[in-house]
Design a protein around this motif. Structure first.
Motif: not given
Length: 366
Positions: A1-3, A160-162, A198-206
């Motif tokens: 799954m893409h994160i 992505q690993s959390g 570097v941080a979480p982005l919108e869905m499908n980005q990154g």
């Protein structure tokens, strides 16, 4: 799954001194005249100038520059006596955090990649943390001119690993402190720094995919020594091996194709689907070489070399910043970043661009 994780903000920091070719013509007229007469300099001169082989696009793009004593360099940014690569990194870091609307205490990790760091043996990461006044983890990553894509890949994987949420990456280069002015190698290099969050982005980005291979063929060709200056201080000095030019000419095309095609395949797309390409441009002809080798149009990349000369690992950040500032990259565009690091690794990384906040435009940039 893409994160969805990638670049949230981007900043560039440059030294105050700008040197044009006229500086060297006025200060070292005999050296320039000698170079013009011989049509040959110590850096990047081919071991065999009888002609470029038709199958080697690198040679074909390089040949027009061999009679220019400055090899296509126009300007370079140089550290003044009261500046340092660490100061530039800290300035870029603060700018990137401000643009991302993050407080320093919200940073979970700092990754610094400096060529070379101000404190040999320890790197700049902890010093950046101290300047920012934060207690997060801080470590150094060394991949010479491939540091930006590899630091981005590393930071993204950790988010992505959390394990972390916000990672601050700083990149810098201080070539002018490693090469004496009397060495013609100094005509082609400059200093600079950059930073990105570097941080979480919108869905499908990154980050979507990457491909990295080592460049061990150059292990004996990038040499750092120490010499005593006029004041009795020992300073690092950068030297290039005699076979470096030939090895680069032989390996660069294959490595470029391997990394860029591999990263695209790992991202589940083709090179034709990439909207924009960012290369680390250490030479004036490198952008043209890359686009020709990959079979893409030149207007799908940014060549910052005339403005900066070779800023080592900072070139990736500078070209990315300039492309975004010029509106060449828009949100949700597919972007490929590629860096080639001597005696280290070459790496390409594919990302879907997010809503990236840009830091202030550095002084001296129109």
């Amino acid at each position: 799954m893409h994160i969805p994780v990638g670049i949230k903000s981007l900043a560039l920091s440059l030294p105050s001194v700008i040197r044009t070719n006229d500086y060297y013509k006025e200060k070292y007229p005999d050296l320039v005249a000698k170079a013009e007469e011989k049509h040959s300099l110590s850096l990047m001169s081919p071991t065999d100038t009888s002609g470029a082989s038709s199958h080697n696009v690198y040679e074909l793009e390089m040949m027009p520059y061999l009679q220019d004593p400055f090899r296509g360099s126009v300007e370079r940014r140089i550290l003044s006596p009261d500046e340092s690569s660490l100061k530039l990194e800290c300035r870029a870091a603060k700018d990137a955090l401000e643009s991302a609307k993050l407080h320093p205490n919200e940073v979970d990790l700092i990754i610094s990649s400096s060529f070379l760091p101000e404190q040999l043996g320890t790197g700049n990461a902890a010093y950046v943390a101290r300047e920012l006044g934060i207690k997060c983890a801080a470590w150094n990553l060394d991949a010479t001119c491939a540091s930006a894509p590899l630091a981005l890949q590393t930071a993204s994987a950790l988010v992505q690993s959390g394990m972390y949420r916000n990672v601050l990456v700083t990149i810098s280069c201080n070539y002018s402190r490693l090469i004496d002015e009397e060495n013609t190698l100094s005509w082609f290099v400059g200093d600079g720094a950059g930073a990105f969050v570097v941080a979480p982005l919108e869905m499908n980005q990154g980050i979507l995919g990457a491909k990295t291979i080592n460049t061990s063929a150059l292990c004996d060709q990038l040499i750092c020594t120490f010499s005593e200056d006029n004041w009795g201080n020992f300073r690092p000095r950068l030297q290039l091996g005699k076979e470096m030019s030939q090895i680069i000419r032989d390996l660069v095309p294959e490595i470029l194709l391997d990394c860029c095609k591999g990263a695209s395949e790992n991202a589940g797309i083709t090179l034709d689907e990439i909207d924009y390409f960012i290369f680390c441009t250490p030479w004036a002809w490198y952008a043209k070489f890359c686009t020709r080798a990959l079979g893409i149009d030149l207007d799908r990349t940014m060549n910052g070399y005339p403005l900066y000369s070779n800023m080592g690992p900072t070139m990736n950040v500078a070209n990315l910043y300039e492309a975004a500032r010029a509106g060449k990259i828009s949100e949700n565009d597919l972007v490929l970043m590629y860096g080639f690091g001597a005696a280290s690794s070459a790496s390409a990384i594919v990302m879907r661009w997010g809503d990236v906040a840009l830091g202030k435009v550095p002084a001296g940039i129109s």
